[in-house]
Scaffold this motif. Sequence first.
Motif, PDB file in Angstrom:
ATOM      1  N   VAL A 105       0.773  -1.346  -0.033  1.00 49.64           N
ATOM      2  CA  VAL A 105       0.018   0.058   0.097  1.00 49.64           C
ATOM      3  C   VAL A 105       0.796   1.190  -0.159  1.00 49.64           C
ATOM      4  N   GLU A 106       1.873   1.287   0.621  1.00 48.23           N
ATOM      5  CA  GLU A 106       2.728   2.525   1.029  1.00 48.23           C
ATOM      6  C   GLU A 106       3.460   2.558  -0.513  1.00 48.23           C
ATOM      7  N   GLN A 107       3.949   1.563  -1.172  1.00 52.94           N
ATOM      8  CA  GLN A 107       4.671   1.666  -2.218  1.00 52.94           C
ATOM      9  C   GLN A 107       3.684   2.090  -3.655  1.00 52.94           C
ATOM     10  N   MET A 111       3.791   5.533  -5.987  1.00 49.95           N
ATOM     11  CA  MET A 111       4.000   5.485  -7.430  1.00 49.95           C
ATOM     12  C   MET A 111       2.895   5.969  -7.837  1.00 49.95           C
ATOM     13  N   PHE A 112       1.568   6.249  -7.203  1.00 53.94           N
ATOM     14  CA  PHE A 112       0.306   6.416  -7.909  1.00 53.94           C
ATOM     15  C   PHE A 112      -0.401   7.735  -7.323  1.00 53.94           C
ATOM     16  N   CYS A 113      -0.138   7.850  -6.043  1.00 51.70           N
ATOM     17  CA  CYS A 113      -0.975   8.992  -5.282  1.00 51.70           C
ATOM     18  C   CYS A 113      -0.415   9.992  -4.847  1.00 51.70           C
ATOM     19  N   LYS A 114       1.070   9.801  -4.365  1.00 51.40           N
ATOM     20  CA  LYS A 114       1.852  11.018  -3.771  1.00 51.40           C
ATOM     21  C   LYS A 114       1.769  12.084  -4.764  1.00 51.40           C
ATOM     22  N   PRO A 115       1.536  13.222  -4.246  1.00 48.61           N
ATOM     23  CA  PRO A 115       1.610  14.455  -5.334  1.00 48.61           C
ATOM     24  C   PRO A 115       3.157  14.644  -5.908  1.00 48.61           C
ATOM     25  N   GLN A 116       3.144  14.816  -7.194  1.00 46.74           N
ATOM     26  CA  GLN A 116       4.447  14.879  -7.636  1.00 46.74           C
ATOM     27  C   GLN A 116       4.726  16.485  -8.147  1.00 46.74           C
ATOM     28  N   ASP A 117       5.851  16.889  -7.482  1.00 44.80           N
ATOM     29  CA  ASP A 117       6.178  18.227  -7.694  1.00 44.80           C
ATOM     30  C   ASP A 117       5.004  19.271  -7.280  1.00 44.80           C
ATOM     31  N   GLY A 118       4.280  18.900  -6.306  1.00 47.48           N
ATOM     32  CA  GLY A 118       3.546  20.042  -5.867  1.00 47.48           C
ATOM     33  C   GLY A 118       2.111  19.713  -6.718  1.00 47.48           C
ATOM     34  N   GLY A 119       1.948  19.069  -7.701  1.00 48.84           N
ATOM     35  CA  GLY A 119       0.731  19.150  -8.540  1.00 48.84           C
ATOM     36  C   GLY A 119       0.006  17.883  -7.682  1.00 48.84           C
TER      37      GLY A 119
END
Length: 121
Positions: A105-107, A111-119
């Motif tokens: 779940v953390e991975q 990979m899919f949910c964590k905001p990337q570059d503030g987006g």
Amino acid sequence: MNDKAGTMLERAKFEDDAELDEMAENAKRATDFLKALAHEARLMILCYLASGEKSVKELEDLLSLRQPTVSQQLARLRIEGFIDARRDGKMIYYSLVDPRAQTMVEQIYEMFCKPQDGGPC
């Protein structure tokens, strides 16, 4: 052939049939594990439970699903050993107990949910 591919081929060489049998058994276990995760409602349940214990009612509300559907998915997750339940009066609470599922779940979040570059996610 690049170095990475060569290294993978070296790892694919086995000493005997026992190693091949062990690899096949491990592949089967991994496949079963991934199949249990490969369902949107089950994955969402695990994501919610990764943040802490939840009641069936809380999960129904979070998922916007009816109780029979939530209960069906919870049953599958219990059979797989990913979650456990405790009863408090009429309420049943579920929690994530499999560290492998927690890691996945953390991975998946990374990979899919964590905001990337503030987006947005």
